[in-house]
Write a protein that holds these residues in place. Structure first.
Motif, PDB file in Angstrom:
ATOM      1  N   ALA A 165      60.259 -27.180  82.976  1.00 56.88           N
ATOM      2  CA  ALA A 165      60.002 -25.846  82.441  1.00 56.88           C
ATOM      3  C   ALA A 165      59.505 -25.015  83.623  1.00 56.88           C
ATOM      4  O   ALA A 165      58.528 -25.390  84.282  1.00 56.88           O
ATOM      5  CB  ALA A 165      58.954 -25.879  81.337  1.00 56.88           C
ATOM      6  N   TRP A 166      60.186 -23.905  83.901  1.00 51.44           N
ATOM      7  CA  TRP A 166      59.900 -23.097  85.095  1.00 51.44           C
ATOM      8  C   TRP A 166      59.142 -21.836  84.710  1.00 51.44           C
ATOM      9  O   TRP A 166      59.570 -21.104  83.814  1.00 51.44           O
ATOM     10  CB  TRP A 166      61.195 -22.703  85.798  1.00 51.44           C
ATOM     11  CG  TRP A 166      61.938 -23.866  86.367  1.00 51.44           C
ATOM     12  CD1 TRP A 166      62.846 -24.660  85.738  1.00 51.44           C
ATOM     13  CD2 TRP A 166      61.804 -24.383  87.689  1.00 51.44           C
ATOM     14  NE1 TRP A 166      63.298 -25.630  86.581  1.00 51.44           N
ATOM     15  CE2 TRP A 166      62.681 -25.492  87.793  1.00 51.44           C
ATOM     16  CE3 TRP A 166      61.050 -24.007  88.804  1.00 51.44           C
ATOM     17  CZ2 TRP A 166      62.805 -26.231  88.969  1.00 51.44           C
ATOM     18  CZ3 TRP A 166      61.171 -24.747  89.971  1.00 51.44           C
ATOM     19  CH2 TRP A 166      62.042 -25.844  90.050  1.00 51.44           C
ATOM     20  N   THR A 167      58.044 -21.579  85.388  1.00 50.27           N
ATOM     21  CA  THR A 167      57.288 -20.348  85.198  1.00 50.27           C
ATOM     22  C   THR A 167      57.323 -19.545  86.491  1.00 50.27           C
ATOM     23  O   THR A 167      56.931 -20.045  87.555  1.00 50.27           O
ATOM     24  CB  THR A 167      55.825 -20.644  84.805  1.00 50.27           C
ATOM     25  OG1 THR A 167      55.804 -21.407  83.595  1.00 50.27           O
ATOM     26  CG2 THR A 167      55.056 -19.344  84.588  1.00 50.27           C
ATOM     27  N   PHE A 168      57.805 -18.309  86.390  1.00 53.31           N
ATOM     28  CA  PHE A 168      57.931 -17.422  87.546  1.00 53.31           C
ATOM     29  C   PHE A 168      56.865 -16.333  87.461  1.00 53.31           C
ATOM     30  O   PHE A 168      56.826 -15.575  86.492  1.00 53.31           O
ATOM     31  CB  PHE A 168      59.323 -16.777  87.571  1.00 53.31           C
ATOM     32  CG  PHE A 168      60.449 -17.763  87.700  1.00 53.31           C
ATOM     33  CD1 PHE A 168      60.964 -18.097  88.941  1.00 53.31           C
ATOM     34  CD2 PHE A 168      61.001 -18.371  86.578  1.00 53.31           C
ATOM     35  CE1 PHE A 168      62.007 -19.008  89.070  1.00 53.31           C
ATOM     36  CE2 PHE A 168      62.037 -19.287  86.688  1.00 53.31           C
ATOM     37  CZ  PHE A 168      62.540 -19.606  87.943  1.00 53.31           C
ATOM     38  N   ASP A 169      56.023 -16.255  88.474  1.00 56.97           N
ATOM     39  CA  ASP A 169      54.957 -15.251  88.521  1.00 56.97           C
ATOM     40  C   ASP A 169      55.012 -14.577  89.884  1.00 56.97           C
ATOM     41  O   ASP A 169      54.424 -15.058  90.865  1.00 56.97           O
ATOM     42  CB  ASP A 169      53.598 -15.913  88.295  1.00 56.97           C
ATOM     43  CG  ASP A 169      52.458 -14.918  88.127  1.00 56.97           C
ATOM     44  OD1 ASP A 169      52.605 -13.769  88.591  1.00 56.97           O
ATOM     45  OD2 ASP A 169      51.423 -15.288  87.554  1.00 56.97           O
ATOM     46  N   LYS A 170      55.734 -13.473  89.954  1.00 53.73           N
ATOM     47  CA  LYS A 170      55.926 -12.817  91.246  1.00 53.73           C
ATOM     48  C   LYS A 170      54.637 -12.221  91.776  1.00 53.73           C
ATOM     49  O   LYS A 170      54.409 -12.206  92.985  1.00 53.73           O
ATOM     50  CB  LYS A 170      57.007 -11.730  91.141  1.00 53.73           C
ATOM     51  CG  LYS A 170      57.388 -11.169  92.505  1.00 53.73           C
ATOM     52  CD  LYS A 170      58.468 -10.122  92.437  1.00 53.73           C
ATOM     53  CE  LYS A 170      58.821  -9.647  93.846  1.00 53.73           C
ATOM     54  NZ  LYS A 170      59.788  -8.541  93.831  1.00 53.73           N
ATOM     55  N   GLN A 171      53.793 -11.700  90.896  1.00 51.40           N
ATOM     56  CA  GLN A 171      52.549 -11.108  91.362  1.00 51.40           C
ATOM     57  C   GLN A 171      51.686 -12.119  92.105  1.00 51.40           C
ATOM     58  O   GLN A 171      50.997 -11.778  93.073  1.00 51.40           O
ATOM     59  CB  GLN A 171      51.778 -10.486  90.201  1.00 51.40           C
ATOM     60  CG  GLN A 171      52.398  -9.191  89.677  1.00 51.40           C
ATOM     61  CD  GLN A 171      51.478  -8.455  88.716  1.00 51.40           C
ATOM     62  OE1 GLN A 171      50.336  -8.840  88.503  1.00 51.40           O
ATOM     63  NE2 GLN A 171      51.987  -7.384  88.120  1.00 51.40           N
ATOM     64  N   LYS A 172      51.724 -13.365  91.682  1.00 52.09           N
ATOM     65  CA  LYS A 172      50.978 -14.417  92.367  1.00 52.09           C
ATOM     66  C   LYS A 172      51.799 -15.113  93.452  1.00 52.09           C
ATOM     67  O   LYS A 172      51.285 -15.999  94.141  1.00 52.09           O
ATOM     68  CB  LYS A 172      50.504 -15.471  91.358  1.00 52.09           C
ATOM     69  CG  LYS A 172      49.397 -15.003  90.429  1.00 52.09           C
ATOM     70  CD  LYS A 172      48.915 -16.162  89.561  1.00 52.09           C
ATOM     71  CE  LYS A 172      47.765 -15.753  88.665  1.00 52.09           C
ATOM     72  NZ  LYS A 172      47.309 -16.884  87.813  1.00 52.09           N
ATOM     73  N   ALA A 173      53.079 -14.716  93.585  1.00 50.87           N
ATOM     74  CA  ALA A 173      53.991 -15.407  94.507  1.00 50.87           C
ATOM     75  C   ALA A 173      53.960 -16.910  94.241  1.00 50.87           C
ATOM     76  O   ALA A 173      53.806 -17.730  95.153  1.00 50.87           O
ATOM     77  CB  ALA A 173      53.648 -15.094  95.959  1.00 50.87           C
ATOM     78  N   GLN A 174      54.147 -17.268  92.976  1.00 49.84           N
ATOM     79  CA  GLN A 174      54.005 -18.661  92.559  1.00 49.84           C
ATOM     80  C   GLN A 174      55.067 -19.027  91.522  1.00 49.84           C
ATOM     81  O   GLN A 174      55.334 -18.271  90.596  1.00 49.84           O
ATOM     82  CB  GLN A 174      52.614 -18.855  91.958  1.00 49.84           C
ATOM     83  CG  GLN A 174      52.285 -20.257  91.514  1.00 49.84           C
ATOM     84  CD  GLN A 174      50.848 -20.341  91.052  1.00 49.84           C
ATOM     85  OE1 GLN A 174      49.919 -20.225  91.835  1.00 49.84           O
ATOM     86  NE2 GLN A 174      50.649 -20.522  89.749  1.00 49.84           N
ATOM     87  N   ILE A 175      55.663 -20.184  91.722  1.00 47.69           N
ATOM     88  CA  ILE A 175      56.613 -20.739  90.764  1.00 47.69           C
ATOM     89  C   ILE A 175      56.114 -22.115  90.373  1.00 47.69           C
ATOM     90  O   ILE A 175      55.757 -22.928  91.238  1.00 47.69           O
ATOM     91  CB  ILE A 175      58.034 -20.818  91.367  1.00 47.69           C
ATOM     92  CG1 ILE A 175      58.568 -19.413  91.680  1.00 47.69           C
ATOM     93  CG2 ILE A 175      58.987 -21.544  90.419  1.00 47.69           C
ATOM     94  CD1 ILE A 175      59.859 -19.415  92.455  1.00 47.69           C
ATOM     95  N   THR A 176      56.075 -22.393  89.076  1.00 49.77           N
ATOM     96  CA  THR A 176      55.559 -23.666  88.584  1.00 49.77           C
ATOM     97  C   THR A 176      56.666 -24.426  87.866  1.00 49.77           C
ATOM     98  O   THR A 176      57.363 -23.869  87.015  1.00 49.77           O
ATOM     99  CB  THR A 176      54.381 -23.443  87.617  1.00 49.77           C
ATOM    100  OG1 THR A 176      53.378 -22.651  88.274  1.00 49.77           O
ATOM    101  CG2 THR A 176      53.772 -24.769  87.194  1.00 49.77           C
TER     102      THR A 176
END
Length: 414
Positions: A165-176
């Motif tokens: 399961a992919w979570t994209f958070d551009k504001q944090k520059a983080q992909i989980t």
């Protein structure tokens, strides 16, 4: 009314077209990793990956063959994983398997590629062994004007993405990347995902004008830098009125360039979430069901979750953030080079960049007296979306000045 994605799922394979003589091998490639297993560490902790956003597209660094770090695009629109012929990509030991012929946007020739295999590929601490990939000599294809435009090494496609399961958070520059399904929070827009030919689609309602809306499936494509794409044939064949103000633009693929028109449509709805004034690419096609796609420029303004475990897509609003489309006010597409400068890939007739004298192939060394090497793709996009005076200098020491202005009916209200 719910439409099934028809030829679009084939035409968008890899975000690329597939030539007729290689359809069988391309299908073999799509399912080459169907039995592959993710090898997790003892504790199945979320893999938190530092994200590199080049413009709107999300990239991560992954370890290949336990020794070489490559930069991969996370591409939900790609049916399988790929490695390119960059300096690092060529350095990875590969065995040559069956042939592939791959094309893309444009009218140029197909690119000859082949299936290969990596001994291993790590997503954080999660390991995949004996990974089948498509090895593509992309630097010599029409996707690039110059070889040194090749600044990333490969694409992580559906065949491996489906394990997380992919979570994209551009504001944090983080992909989980998670081993478990993701929970839904209050206020989230949640849509079930349909899968066809390794493509993901969700239901959306598109508002074309005050009296015409359409509910249909749209593809989820993190590998697209755009907001929304749709077939130009649909409004024509169904007598649908779109905003009159249109701007010519271009996109680039393995077979060169495709020019198309862009408009701003009133809104797109995803369940309870309404997104207003969405910049939209009208892609030339004979089939009205082709090219219905949401891309990263739209998704990045939310925390987005692509949950392959329970086939669910989540859009979560950032606090106090209001969605806004950004526009190319100069009428010029720039792309980063390996040396940090930009190259001009497209200039729109009648818009300020063209009038100033800038042309395709110019290497940009400075923008507004700042070295191009110190300006990211994202910073250029933001700068180009703001009205104002700009000076761009190119490698032959020529400088060009222009004034970017809003385009009534397109980037600003009538």
């Amino acid at each position: 009314m719910k439409h099934q994605i028809k030829m679009a799922t084939v035409l968008l394979l890899l975000g690329l077209f597939i030539s007729g003589c290689s359809v069988v091998n391309s299908l073999r490639m799509m399912y080459a990793n169907k039995d592959i297993q993710a090898i997790w560490p003892n504790q199945k902790a979320d893999q938190i990956l530092p994200a590199i956003y080049i413009g709107e597209k999300p990239y991560v660094r992954l370890l290949v063959n336990d020794s070489t770090e490559l930069l991969f695009l996370i591409d939900t629109g790609a049916s399988f994983t790929m490695v390119f012929d960059t300096q690092k990509g060529k350095g990875v030991k590969k065995e040559k398997g069956f042939e592939l012929e791959i094309a893309g946007w444009g009218e140029g020739e197909d690119t000859r590629a082949y299936q290969s295999e990596l001994a291993s590929l790590h997503v954080g601490e999660v390991k995949f062994e004996n990974v089948k990939v498509a090895y593509i000599p992309i630097s010599s294809s029409s996707y690039y004007l110059r070889v040194d435009e090749a600044i990333f090494d490969g694409v992580l496609g559906h065949d491996l993405l489906r394990h997380f399961a992919w979570t994209f958070d551009k504001q944090k520059a983080q992909i989980t990347a998670s081993a478990d399904s993701q929970s839904v929070r209050a206020g989230d827009a949640v849509m079930p995902i349909s899968v066809s030919l390794n493509k993901l689609s969700i239901d959306a309602t598109v508002e074309f004008n005050q009296s015409t809306t359409l509910q249909r499936e749209v593809l989820i494509d993190t590998g697209s830098r755009h907001y929304f794409k749709m077939s130009a044939a649909f409004p024509t064949q169904n007598d649908i009125t779109l905003p009159n103000k249109r701007v010519m633009a271009a996109d680039f693929g393995m077979s060169g360039i495709t020019e198309h028109q862009r408009v701003t449509i009133p809104s797109i709805h995803f369940q309870n979430l309404q997104i207003k004034d969405v910049k939209t690419n009208l892609i030339p096609s004979d089939d009205e069901d082709d090219w219905w796609v949401i891309g990263s420029a739209l998704m990045n303004q939310f925390i987005t979750v692509v949950d392959y475990h329970n086939l669910q897509f989540i859009m979560r609003s950032y606090p106090k953030h209001v969605f806004a489309s950004r526009y190319n006010l100069a009428g010029m597409e720039l792309r980063k080079l390996q040396n940090g400068n930009f190259i001009v890939r497209y200039v729109t007739d009648g818009l300020p960049a063209k009038v100033s004298g800038l042309k395709v192939g110019d290497e940009v060394v400075s923008i507004n007296q700042s070295p191009a090497k110190q300006i990211s793709q994202q910073q250029w996009i933001a700068l180009n979306a703001k009205p104002g005076s700009h000076q761009i200098c190119v490698k032959n020491e020529s400088c060009f000045s222009y004034v970017g202005q809003h385009i009534l009916g397109y980037s600003s209200p009538r």
